[in-house]
Structure formats: structure tokens, C-alpha cells
Design an enzyme around this catalytic site. Structure first.
Site, PDB file in Angstrom:
ATOM      1  N   ASP A  95      -3.843   6.172  -7.239  1.00  0.00           N
ATOM      2  CA  ASP A  95      -3.859   7.497  -6.616  1.00  0.00           C
ATOM      3  C   ASP A  95      -4.200   8.608  -7.619  1.00  0.00           C
ATOM      4  OD1 ASP A  95      -2.975   6.206  -4.261  1.00  0.00           O
ATOM      5  OD2 ASP A  95      -0.881   6.447  -4.866  1.00  0.00           O
ATOM      6  N   GLU A 126      -5.916   8.873   5.066  1.00  0.00           N
ATOM      7  CA  GLU A 126      -4.927   9.435   4.148  1.00  0.00           C
ATOM      8  C   GLU A 126      -5.665  10.014   2.946  1.00  0.00           C
ATOM      9  OE1 GLU A 126      -2.348   6.275   2.783  1.00  0.00           O
ATOM     10  OE2 GLU A 126      -4.011   5.002   2.207  1.00  0.00           O
TER      11      GLU A 126
HETATM   12  O1  FUB Z   1       0.257   4.743  -3.525  1.00  0.00           O
HETATM   13  C1  FUB Z   1       0.886   4.688  -2.276  1.00  0.00           C
HETATM   14  C2  FUB Z   1      -0.056   5.046  -1.192  1.00  0.00           C
HETATM   15  O2  FUB Z   1      -1.194   4.192  -1.222  1.00  0.00           O
HETATM   16  C3  FUB Z   1      -0.653   6.419  -1.284  1.00  0.00           C
HETATM   17  O3  FUB Z   1       0.206   7.410  -0.886  1.00  0.00           O
HETATM   18  C4  FUB Z   1      -1.824   6.254  -0.413  1.00  0.00           C
HETATM   19  O4  FUB Z   1      -2.764   7.265  -0.490  1.00  0.00           O
HETATM   20  C5  FUB Z   1      -2.345   4.921  -0.862  1.00  0.00           C
HETATM   21  O5  FUB Z   1      -3.180   5.036  -1.957  1.00  0.00           O
END
Ligand code: FUB
Length: 680
Positions: free
Chosen positions: A68, A251
Site C-alpha cells: 500500500d 478501493e
Molecule cells: O493492506 C490491506 C488492504 O489491502 C488495503 O487497505 C487495501 O487497499 C489492499 O491493498
């Protein structure tokens, strides 16, 4: 309490050639998983904590898992704030956030853990994707936790120390239902007029204005409006369902401004082809019109990143599961350069990590035969993909491990005096191990021997299992496996596998599978309890299994057998045989390439490499038999370039067998030892 602001230059850059210092903070906070108290102790700890991690391109850190990435430039230095995947993670249950930084995009520095869950007394779990921005002469970390809240921590430098800015969540969906079901993945834009905006959300993108303090919301939480190129709203995925391409929001929002235009970057979900896409608009509140892909799919279930300008160039950051061989919960941060077309659209980036298998199937061929010569017998060849080294142990008359540059095959060193069959490397601790007696353990950066480890039996095959960072050394005679902790090099235990083990594979989640050559079985081992939990029979479909590979996506095993010469394909869950297909003679190694969904058997007796394509979890075909060279019975995959490396030599006529023997070994012709490269 985070108290001491002073910092020292006392660490080392991640560069093998230039070990210098990195910044560590003093104080009571956690750095790299350890606590330091005060100056004196910090000085002692610096040497212990500073990882020396050589840079060899992507991923930018190989001593820890990072994900991330939110890249930010502060004071002419590029900082990448990351999540911190755990080394044996089976979920995204991270506990702290890490920081990496650079001034030149080549030398990366580990700035340690910048904050942990403990810093928010109201948070319990899941330290997910962070962001950090600068305003008011301070630095603000925006951190999602519990999958329901976003907190903010404040510091006076990009590296901290940071402390909880308000002692409670900035945003909590219990008290703010309009924040949506999953207020995760915060990203902040501080616009040119000083107004800040917070973007967040999973499956439903949200935006809210922040107060000048950045520690309060300053308006209603709104849904980010995404439009398709025709101006029609892109529907929001229904709660608990995933967006359907194109180009619904999944996301990982991120926003940047270029030439007066706002670029809203996001992940379009979790489909096999999902990636970071973007939409543009004239206002930070939206709407944004879909404009294309930022990059092609990165090798990860989740797609999350950021775009940043630094020293006149633009870059996209992302993460992949290359280092963990496809594990969704153990990711590594990468970056590539990004360019814009003259109309401001992004030229879609092809991720450089890992190399993709060619989209159009072309036949494999023996592309190179690199004669490296040297005396001594040989057994296994091993590619350290992250470390870009190729290891080949050689036996008498001068036992040693020869080391080559994995990209060029130029000699890269020798580990003298080690009489081994095979090698395995832990890419996180940078420790190498050989199946020698005693087992040799060395530093993979310097090739300097660390120590030897006493083992019993006759070491032969060897496997590194990233699940719990252990090395398995196999022996045909008891004990059949010795298990070694890869970090410390201490023996964890031994285990009887019920027969003679050959190649082994890990599922990365607590199980390994081992060919039991003399019993025509595959042993299933619980790697935590060190017990054999099942024995899968090959049921006459194959015999003398000598090679084993694994498709982690579909949990399928590929056992290559000598008699009959078949590849037996079976379910890793229950051992059910799916099919058995013919391979060449004299296999001693199997591989699986998840980029191309192909299994390989290297066959020394007839000098071939059998290629079997997995069209689907129930459909397998023999795709090709590639002519290699007689004797090329073991192989290794460079998963970054999709090349397969094999080893062989030329042999003279075998002398007459001894009176009590049926067979005699032909002599190797001097300096004929050769590394073969097979590729499309
Ligand atoms: O790292 C946990 C989760 O996985 C993140 O919040 C999302 O964006 C995905 O990358």
C-alpha cells in the site's frame, strides 16, 4: 510517550557497495520491532537494527514485506509510507506502518516503523494503508484501523515521531454511518488554496473536507462521483459485492493534481486483471470522468499505489506478491516511471516486477548454452530470484558452491569448501543454506559464511518455506528432514517422512508436500507441528517421484515420475489424482510458473524439458517437449524473467562396471559443465 526528537545518522543504506547510515529515532517507540530507550541504548541498537538490504531493482525492500505505498516528497526527499505485511501472514493482520525513503530512486533507506496500533489506544487491529501529508509546518499520518475507523497522528518531521493527534478516531463508521461500511485507505490532498480533502473507502469511494487543523472533518461525507467517458455515472457496487469491470471503484483512492487537473486514482477491484485506474476532474470534490489505466495488472490480489513527481520525473508506486510467490498477504513495494501524453492522459505503465509471460504463446527453445566449466559433480541448481544469483554446488575434487549473476550468468563468487547437493535462500533474512553435512549458512549479500549447522542423515534436497522462515534439509536415510530456523540457523527439529524424500514444495500457509521416491507417494507435512498429516498415493499413475511443483492459485501438485515417466497431477487438498501425462525420461526436477500457468519437468536421460499447460484446474495438456541436453535433469525458474535454467555437462564413454555393479558412471569431460537457458 514519544518524547525525544533527536536523531542520529547511524544506519546503512540498502546498498551492497555502499553501506552507510540511516536515521533511527531515539525514544520509547518501536523501531523495527524493538524498543529503544534513550541515547546510549539507541547507539547500541543502531547496529543491530539497521538492515543491509542491497537494491537490485524492484521490489525496493526485500528484508520485510511492505504494501500500500503512498509516496510523498518532503524537503527534496521521497518518502514511501507503507503497510507492513507480516512474514507469515495468513490475513492482512498488520500491526504497524513502515517508512522507506530515498533521494535518488536507487538507494533506499529503511526509516523503520513510524507508528503502530499501540499508538491509538482506541484501535485494536488491522493497520492498513496509510497516507502522510504536510501542512501547518507539521506532518499528518492518516491511518485506517479495525476496517471501521481512520485515525490521525501528528509529527514534526516526515519520519516522526508521531503521536495520536486527537486521542480518538477522526472518523468512525459507528458514529458516522455515512462513512460507509468500510472506511479504509485514507488519502489526503492538500490543495493549492490550502483546503484539504480526505478520500477513503472500499467499494464506495468517499470524500470529505478537512478543517485547517487536519484533525477535524469540515463538511459532509460525500460519495465520490465517477462517470464513464460518455458522462454516465459508474454504478457503485452493492454492499458486500465486488465491482464489475469496467471500471467500478474497488478501493485504494489516491489523488494528485497536474496542470490544474485532478487525477483520481483507484483500484478497480479484485478481478485477475484488476489494476490501478484513474478518472480526472476539475474539482477535488468530483465528479471524475474515467480516463484509463494507470498501469497494467500488478502481480497481487490487491492493487494499491500512488503517483508522485520527484526531481522532474513521475513515478507510480504499487505492490506485488512476487517475493512471496503469490501470497496475497505478503506483498512488496515496487515502482516504475510514469509518463503523460501531450493531452495529459497517462501512458499506461507495464509493471516491471515481475516480468509477465508473453501474452501470445510461442514455443520454448534452448536460448543459450553457457559453458562455465570447472571440475566436480553437480546435482541441483537454484535461482535466488530476489537476490539475482544462481547457485550451483559442485562436488569433489574441490567441493564448493559456485555463484553466478542470475541475469548475465557471469561468475559472482564461490563459497569454498562446501560439499552440497542443493541450496535454498531466505530472501528476508538474506541467509543462504546448503544441503551439505554440516549444513552451510552464509550471508547472501556478501557470500561470507555465517556458520555450519550439524545435521544427521545424508543431506540431499533442500527447501526454504517462507511460512515460518524455515529451511528443510532432506535425507534419504533417517532423519528424513531436519528443520532449521532461517534467521538464527538453529535446528528446530527432525521428522521421519516414511521414505526417501526428493523434491518438496510449500503451500506458503503451513503445509509442505514432499515426494517420497521409494514409496510412490507424496507426504503432506504440517510445518508447525512437524507431523506428517497424510500420504497421497500416486496409485500406479507414476513411480519414483523425483520432482514436485505446486500451483498455489488452484492448489494443485505436479509430481514428475521416472517409471512410468509421467507427470501426475493431483489435488493438494485431498490427493485426488486429476490426470497423469507423459514426460521425458529421467526427470529429477519439476517447476511451476504461475505467470504462464505451466508445469515443467527436466528430464536428464533424454535431454528434454516437458512443458504442461494448465488450461483450467481440470484441463491439462502436454504443450511441448523442448530439446535441452542429456544430463540436464534438474532445473530452476527465474520467475522475474520467466527463464528456466538447467545444468549439465558432456560425458565420455562409461567404463566397464565393477564386477558386482550393473552400472558405471561415465566421466565428465573436462570443463564441459554448462548452464542452459530455456525461454520463449
Ligand atoms: O493492506 C490491506 C488492504 O489491502 C488495503 O487497505 C487495501 O487497499 C489492499 O491493498
Amino acid at each position: 510517550m514519544l518524547c525525544l526528537q533527536a536523531r542520529r545518522r547511524c544506519s546503512r543504506l540498502f546498498d551492497r557497495q555502499e553501506p552507510v547510515c540511516f536515521d533511527l529515532f531515539m525514544g520509547t517507540r518501536s523501531i523495527g520491532g524493538m524498543h529503544t530507550r534513550g541515547f546510549a541504548l539507541c547507539l547500541v541498537c543502531c547496529a543491530l537494527l539497521a538492515p543491509i538490504v542491497p537494491i537490485r531493482g524492484n521490489p525496493i525492500a526485500t528484508h520485510i514485506f511492505t504494501a500500500d505505498p503512498e509516496a510523498r516528497v518532503f524537503n527534496n526527499r521521497l518518502y514511501v509510507y507503507t503497510s507492513h505485511d507480516l512474514p507469515n501472514a495468513t490475513y492482512w493482520d498488520m500491526v504497524d506502518w513502515r517508512l522507506l525513503s530515498t533521494t535518488d530512486m536507487v538507494h533506499w533507506q529503511d526509516d523503520g516503523a513510524v507508528f503502530s496500533l499501540k499508538g491509538f489506544r482506541w484501535a485494536t487491529k488491522w493497520a492498513w494503508a496509510p497516507d502522510c501529508v504536510s501542512a501547518n509546518g507539521k506532518y499528518y499520518l492518516f491511518l485506517p484501523v479495525d476496517r471501521t475507523k481512520i485515525g490521525v497522528a501528528i509529527g514534526s518531521s516526515p519520519t516522526g515521531p508521531f503521536k495520536d493527534a486527537i486521542g480518538m478516531p477522526l472518523l468512525d463508521n459507528k458514529t458516522m454511518p455515512e462513512a460507509g461500511k468500510e472506511p479504509i485507505d485514507p488519502a489526503v490532498l492538500v490543495d493549492d488554496d490550502g483546503q484539504s480533502y480526505l478520500y477513503f473507502g472500499c467499494r464506495n469511494a468517499k470524500v470529505v473536507k478537512l478543517a485547517p487543523s487536519l484533525t477535524e472533518l469540515a463538511g459532509p461525507i460525500e460519495t465520490v462521483q465517477l462517470l464513464d467517458p460518455q458522462g454516465k455515472p459508474i454504478p457503485v457496487a452493492a454492499p458486500d459485492t465486488n465491482p464489475v469491470l469496467p471500471e467500478g471503484y474497488g478501493e485504494a483512492p489516491f489523488i494528485f493534481k497536474r496542470a490544474g487537473k485532478y487525477y483520481f486514482v483507484y483500484s478497480n477491484g479484485w478481478a485477475p486483471e484488476s489494476t490501478q485506474v484513474y478518472a480526472t476532474g476539475n474539482s477535488p470534490m468530483g465528479p471524475f470522468t474515467y480516463a484509463g489505466k494507470v498501469m497494467e495488472h500488478a502481480d497481487s490480489v490487491t492493487q494499491h499505489g500512488s503517483v508522485v513527481e520527484f526531481r522532474g520525473k513521475w513515478y507510480v508506486f504499487y505492490h506485488t506478491s512476487e517475493l512471496s510467490n503469490g501470497n496475497a498477504f505478503r506483498r512488496s513495494v515496487c515502482f516504475d516511471e510514469l509518463t503523460f501524453a501531450s493531452d495529459g492522459t497517462i501512458n499506461t505503465v507495464t509493471p516491471s516486477s515481475p516480468a509477465k509471460a508473453p501474452a501470445v504463446a510461442a514455443p520454448y527453445a534452448l536460448a543459450a548454452a553457457t559453458r562455465v566449466g570447472g571440475s566436480g559433480g553437480f546435482d541441483y541448481v537454484y535461482a535466488d530470484v530476489a537476490g539475482r544469483r544462481l547457485y550451483i554446488p559442485r562436488t569433489a575434487p574441490a567441493p564448493r558452491i559456485t555463484v553466478f549473476n542470475l541475469d548475465t550468468l557471469a561468475p559472482a563468487g564461490t563459497i569454498a569448501g562446501v560439499n552440497a547437493r542443493g541450496v535454498a535462500v531466505d530472501p528476508l533474512s538474506h541467509h543462504g543454506f546448503a544441503s551439505s553435512k554440516p549444513v552451510a549458512m552464509w550471508n547472501t549479500d556478501t557470500l561470507a559464511m555465517i556458520k555450519t549447522i550439524d545435521v544427521e542423515g545424508g543431506p540431499d534436497g533442500i527447501l526454504f518455506d517462507p511460512f515460518n522462515a524455515r529451511v528443510w534439509v532432506f535425507s534419504h536415510r533417517a532423519p528424513n528432514a531436519t528443520v532449521i530456523d532461517a534467521k538464527s540457523g538453529s535446528v528446530v527439529g527432525t521428522i521421519d517422512l516414511g521414505g526417501a524424500p526428493e523434491q518438496a514444495v510449500t503451500d506458503g500457509n503451513g503445509r509442505i508436500y514432499v515426494d517420497i521416491e521409494d514409496k510412490d507417494r507424496i507426504a503432506v507435512v504440517d510445518t508447525t507441528k512437524l507431523t506428517v498429516t497424510a500420504q497421497f498415493s500416486l496409485a500406479g499413475k507414476g513411480g519414483g517421484p523425483a520432482g514436485l511443483s505446486y500451483d498455489a492459485r488452484n492448489r494443485i501438485l505436479f509430481a514428475t515420475c521416472r517409471d512410468p515417466a509421467t507427470m501426475v497431477i493431483l489435488s493438494a487438498d485431498d490427493g485426488k489424482i486429476l490426470t497423469a501425462l507423459p514426460i521425458g525420461r529421467g526427470t529429477d526436477g519439476a517447476l511451476f510458473n504461475r505467470a504462464s500457468m505451466e508445469a515443467f519437468s527436466s528430464n536428464g536421460a533424454d535431454g528434454t524439458l516437458t512443458v504442461i499447460k494448465e488450461n483450467s484446474p481440470t484441463d491439462f495438456v502436454v504443450e511441448q517437449s523442448v530439446a535441452t541436453m542429456p544430463g540436464a535433469r534438474t532445473s530452476t525458474l527465474d520467475a522475474r524473467t520467466n527463464r528456466i535454467l538447467l545444468i549439465t555437462a558432456k560425458f565420455g564413454p562409461a567404463p566397464a562396471p565393477a564386477p558386482n555393479e550393473k552400472w558405471s558412471r561415465p566421466p565428465m569431460l573436462p570443463d564441459s559443465f554448462t548452464i542452459l537457458t530455456v525461454q520463449r
